[in-house]
Design an enzyme around this catalytic site. Structure first.
Site, mmCIF file in Angstrom:
data_model
loop_
_atom_site.group_PDB
_atom_site.id
_atom_site.type_symbol
_atom_site.label_atom_id
_atom_site.label_comp_id
_atom_site.label_asym_id
_atom_site.label_seq_id
_atom_site.Cartn_x
_atom_site.Cartn_y
_atom_site.Cartn_z
ATOM 1 N N ASN A 162 -37.176 76.544 -15.281
ATOM 2 C CA ASN A 162 -38.201 75.702 -14.640
ATOM 3 C C ASN A 162 -39.078 76.418 -13.610
ATOM 4 O OD1 ASN A 162 -36.007 75.814 -12.901
ATOM 5 N ND2 ASN A 162 -36.321 73.740 -12.134
ATOM 6 N N GLU A 258 -26.614 78.447 -7.750
ATOM 7 C CA GLU A 258 -27.472 77.322 -7.363
ATOM 8 C C GLU A 258 -27.607 76.450 -8.600
ATOM 9 O OE1 GLU A 258 -28.238 76.587 -4.442
ATOM 10 O OE2 GLU A 258 -28.205 78.465 -3.319
ATOM 11 N N CYS A 292 -34.684 71.141 -9.683
ATOM 12 C CA CYS A 292 -33.307 70.867 -9.244
ATOM 13 C C CYS A 292 -33.338 69.961 -8.034
ATOM 14 C CB CYS A 292 -32.567 72.160 -8.927
ATOM 15 S SG CYS A 292 -33.313 73.107 -7.616
HETATM 16 N N1 LIG Z 1 -30.036 74.578 -7.458
HETATM 17 C C1 LIG Z 1 -31.064 75.296 -7.863
HETATM 18 O O1 LIG Z 1 -31.574 76.160 -7.156
HETATM 19 C C2 LIG Z 1 -31.669 75.063 -9.215
HETATM 20 C C3 LIG Z 1 -30.939 74.482 -10.240
HETATM 21 N N2 LIG Z 1 -31.513 74.315 -11.473
HETATM 22 C C4 LIG Z 1 -30.739 73.611 -12.493
HETATM 23 O O2 LIG Z 1 -30.892 74.273 -13.746
HETATM 24 C C5 LIG Z 1 -30.874 73.351 -14.801
HETATM 25 C C6 LIG Z 1 -32.055 73.557 -15.712
HETATM 26 O O3 LIG Z 1 -32.217 74.891 -16.047
HETATM 27 P P1 LIG Z 1 -31.720 75.489 -17.454
HETATM 28 O O4 LIG Z 1 -32.465 76.771 -17.662
HETATM 29 O O5 LIG Z 1 -31.792 74.448 -18.497
HETATM 30 O O6 LIG Z 1 -30.171 75.786 -17.124
HETATM 31 P P2 LIG Z 1 -29.065 76.516 -18.040
HETATM 32 O O7 LIG Z 1 -27.805 76.424 -17.275
HETATM 33 O O8 LIG Z 1 -29.106 76.027 -19.413
HETATM 34 O O9 LIG Z 1 -29.568 78.043 -18.110
HETATM 35 C C7 LIG Z 1 -29.723 78.826 -16.956
HETATM 36 C C8 LIG Z 1 -29.612 80.290 -17.333
HETATM 37 O O10 LIG Z 1 -28.275 80.582 -17.750
HETATM 38 C C9 LIG Z 1 -28.313 81.263 -18.988
HETATM 39 N N3 LIG Z 1 -27.047 81.040 -19.680
HETATM 40 C C10 LIG Z 1 -26.710 80.091 -20.586
HETATM 41 N N4 LIG Z 1 -25.410 80.245 -20.968
HETATM 42 C C11 LIG Z 1 -24.936 81.316 -20.289
HETATM 43 C C12 LIG Z 1 -23.667 81.978 -20.247
HETATM 44 N N5 LIG Z 1 -22.634 81.601 -20.971
HETATM 45 N N6 LIG Z 1 -23.540 83.043 -19.428
HETATM 46 C C13 LIG Z 1 -24.567 83.467 -18.681
HETATM 47 N N7 LIG Z 1 -25.788 82.894 -18.692
HETATM 48 C C14 LIG Z 1 -25.966 81.818 -19.473
HETATM 49 C C15 LIG Z 1 -29.524 80.679 -19.670
HETATM 50 O O11 LIG Z 1 -29.936 81.467 -20.763
HETATM 51 P P3 LIG Z 1 -30.650 80.775 -22.045
HETATM 52 O O12 LIG Z 1 -31.910 80.207 -21.550
HETATM 53 O O13 LIG Z 1 -30.818 81.921 -22.958
HETATM 54 O O14 LIG Z 1 -29.690 79.742 -22.549
HETATM 55 C C16 LIG Z 1 -30.504 80.702 -18.503
HETATM 56 O O15 LIG Z 1 -30.970 82.003 -18.276
HETATM 57 C C17 LIG Z 1 -30.863 71.988 -14.146
HETATM 58 O O16 LIG Z 1 -29.556 71.470 -14.129
HETATM 59 C C18 LIG Z 1 -31.326 72.274 -12.737
HETATM 60 O O17 LIG Z 1 -30.895 71.318 -11.797
HETATM 61 C C19 LIG Z 1 -32.785 74.711 -11.732
HETATM 62 C C20 LIG Z 1 -33.536 75.294 -10.751
HETATM 63 C C21 LIG Z 1 -33.051 75.463 -9.409
HETATM 64 O O1 LIG Z 2 -35.645 73.711 -9.414
HETATM 65 C C1 LIG Z 2 -35.896 73.982 -8.517
HETATM 66 O O2 LIG Z 2 -36.087 73.076 -8.669
HETATM 67 C C2 LIG Z 2 -36.526 74.754 -7.457
HETATM 68 O O3 LIG Z 2 -35.558 75.488 -6.805
HETATM 69 C C3 LIG Z 2 -37.232 73.767 -6.600
HETATM 70 O O4 LIG Z 2 -38.108 74.396 -5.790
HETATM 71 P P1 LIG Z 2 -39.048 73.460 -4.889
HETATM 72 O O5 LIG Z 2 -38.174 72.381 -4.373
HETATM 73 O O6 LIG Z 2 -39.524 74.332 -3.797
HETATM 74 O O7 LIG Z 2 -40.085 72.945 -5.790
#
Ligand SMILES: NC(=O)C1=CN([C@@H]2O[C@H](COP(=O)(O)OP(=O)(O)OC[C@H]3O[C@@H](n4cnc5c(N)ncnc54)[C@H](OP(=O)(O)O)[C@@H]3O)[C@@H](O)[C@H]2O)C=CC1
Ligand SMILES: O=C(O)[C@H](O)COP(=O)(O)O
Length: 483
Positions: A162, A258, A292
């Site tokens: 994202n 995170e 997130c």
């Molecule tokens: N707290 C925070 O700062 C944030 C949290 N998020 C959270 O992330 C989620 C959305 O993002 P999304 O990309 O769908 O999340 P995912 O958990 O699906 O993927 C995150 C990353 O992990 C990789 N991945 C998947 N499986 C594995 C594994 N077994 N070992 C190592 N790496 C792996 C993915 O690769 P691939 O794409 O190739 O599957 C991608 O690069 C939401 O739940 C959101 O809340 C998002 C942004 C900020």
């Molecule tokens: O997914 C996430 O959402 C980012 O860490 C959020 O960043 P922002 O709250 O500064 O938009």
């Protein structure tokens, strides 16, 4: 390498300082969520290529750590400049690849350049300390402890889809400034943006092998990367299920996670409604709720619930819905599976008698903004992170009830509290289990120099520029025993 995603390009992986085709001979097609077609291909990197990149990274790291902080900083300052120069091209890739509005994508690139520059300055200004031996009973003045920070080695940076540029650079920049090498695994949907960001870094003449970019599906190479003996620290941002899996796979490796959230907005009966409405709208619906830190539930005092719901309805119906090319707030979700998931949550709530205020309309993976009132605790939408534009409203009788429901969630990323009584707001804030509580504002990670953390299933460890540098380095203690 061509850099226009509108031409169908096969992008190379960046391995040991070279742009290469993977020896796997396999590529992964990247689908645009709104164009609904393939926009390019990325390499499916092999385990042997990972091994080789990590071996080279260790060699490069030793030389990199010998450079002065300002020498390292100069590369990163140049990187920030290159990102700004390419911001239109990178933002176009972000828009096409993850469906983020073009203006927001551009803001993400500029924010990233600012983050990199701040990281350089922060690292330049972080100091160690010296300790006097006689500060402890029986100690000696001739014993002096010098505490410096030392790099960890090779940092594995795993980013989500994202914020494919910002959430990658927020790991890479502190890792490099702390003197580490980096292995960067972008989200597959986000790889083209990640590649373009690394093209900008490559232009700075970064020492070869210091950073490699390994594209490939997490489900295929994720475990191999995470369990690799050559990795000395992992910084991961993504979903809670993936994060939990990672924490089981790793042992004795520093890990920062995170993860997801279910950020509540607690609206008390003395809230400034203008502030609450605008913060909730922005917090819940920007980028279709695919943040997130999006506000993912509203816990409102029943005395003001009718007014809040009615005002939210009016604002939701004004939201622009459509293409990221038109900077619409509500854009198609990252893929059809995600849209099916969100629709499932809406259907479950309606089947259990939630009141549909507006929305529940769908065109393929475009979910219209949806407001559900009278949501109760037996509904999945009360607890599960949708990562889409659906907002459940739970009516409560008191601050205590709001706090209780807020804390029942498995998540604890952020929370917002709306009240005009600062003593009351602070009292509530101190009882909510979340990494950060915002008073009279939307939940958000930025500004990027603030500590950013989730508790419970929302994460482990702390990000934010200063804390990321700390987590990617360790204390090195040298004791002088003078004559
Ligand atoms: N707290 C925070 O700062 C944030 C949290 N998020 C959270 O992330 C989620 C959305 O993002 P999304 O990309 O769908 O999340 P995912 O958990 O699906 O993927 C995150 C990353 O992990 C990789 N991945 C998947 N499986 C594995 C594994 N077994 N070992 C190592 N790496 C792996 C993915 O690769 P691939 O794409 O190739 O599957 C991608 O690069 C939401 O739940 C959101 O809340 C998002 C942004 C900020
Ligand atoms: O997914 C996430 O959402 C980012 O860490 C959020 O960043 P922002 O709250 O500064 O938009």
């Amino acid at each position: 390498m061509a850099s226009n995603v509108s031409e169908l390009t096969t992008y190379m992986a960046y391995l040991e300082g070279e742009w290469k085709k993977s020896s796997s001979g396999e590529t992964i097609a990247i689908q645009s969520p709104y164009l609904r077609k393939t926009i390019g291909y990325v390499q499916a990197v092999t385990q042997d290529e990972v091994d080789s990149a990590i071996t080279t990274a260790h060699k490069a790291q030793k030389e990199w750590a010998k450079l002065s902080l300002s020498e390292r900083g100069a590369y990163l300052e140049n990187w920030a400049d290159e990102l700004v120069k390419s911001s239109e091209d990178i933002a176009t890739a972000v828009m096409q690849e993850v469906g983020k509005g073009f203006k927001d994508a551009q803001k993400e690139v500029v924010r990233t350049a600012d983050l990199i520059r701040y990281t350089v300055q922060e690292a330049l200004h972080m100091h160690g300390e010296s300790l006097k031996g006689d500060g402890f009973p029986g100690g000696d003045q001739k014993k002096i402890g010098i505490v410096e920070r030392a790099p960890l080695g090779v940092v594995l940076a795993i980013a989500p889809f994202n914020y494919p540029v910002n959430l990658a650079a927020s790991k890479i920049a502190p890792a490099l400034m702390a003197g580490n090498a980096v292995l960067f695994k972008p989200a597959t949907q986000g790889s083209i943006s990640g590649i373009k960001m690394i093209e900008a870094l490559d232009k700075t003449g970064l020492p070869k092998g210091l950073l490699s970019l390994t594209t490939g599906r997490g489900s295929v190479i994720g475990d191999y990367l995470v369990e690799h003996k050559g990795i000395n620290m992992i910084s991961f941002t993504g979903g809670s299920a993936t994060g939990r899996h990672l924490s089981k796979q790793t042992a004795m490796i520093p890990l920062v996670l995170e993860l997801g959230g279910k950020d509540p907005a607690l609206v008390s009966d003395d809230a400034d409604m203008d502030v609450a409405v605008s913060s909730i709208m922005n917090g819940a619906f920007s980028y279709s709720g695919q943040r997130c830190t999006a506000i993912k539930r509203v816990l409102v005092n029943e005395k003001v619930a009718d007014e809040l719901v009615s005002r939210l309805k009016t604002e939701i119906e004004k939201l622009t819905v459509g293409s990221p090319e038109n900077n619409s707030t509500i854009v198609p979700l990252i893929d059809d599976k995600s849209a099916d998931f969100v629709q499932g949550l809406i259907d479950d709530a309606l089947a259990k008698n939630a009141t549909l205020i507006t929305g529940n309309k769908r065109k393929e993976n475009l979910i219209y903004p949806t407001l559900l009132d009278h949501v109760t605790e037996d509904m999945d939408i009360a607890w599960i992170e949708p990562f889409g534009p659906v907002l459940p409203v739970i009516r409560v009788k008191s601050d205590e009830e709001a706090i209780e429901i807020a804390n029942k969630s498995e998540f604890g990323l952020q929370a917002s509290i709306f009240s005009q009584d600062i003593d009351r707001a602070l009292a509530v804030a101190r009882q909510v289990e979340a990494g950060t509580v915002q008073i009279n504002g939307r939940t958000e990670r930025g500004p990027d120099h603030f500590p950013f953390l989730g508790v419970k299933a929302s994460g482990m460890g702390v990000q934010g520029i200063h804390n990321s540098i700390l987590s990617m380095s360790r204390e090195r203690v040298t004791v002088l025993n003078l004559k």
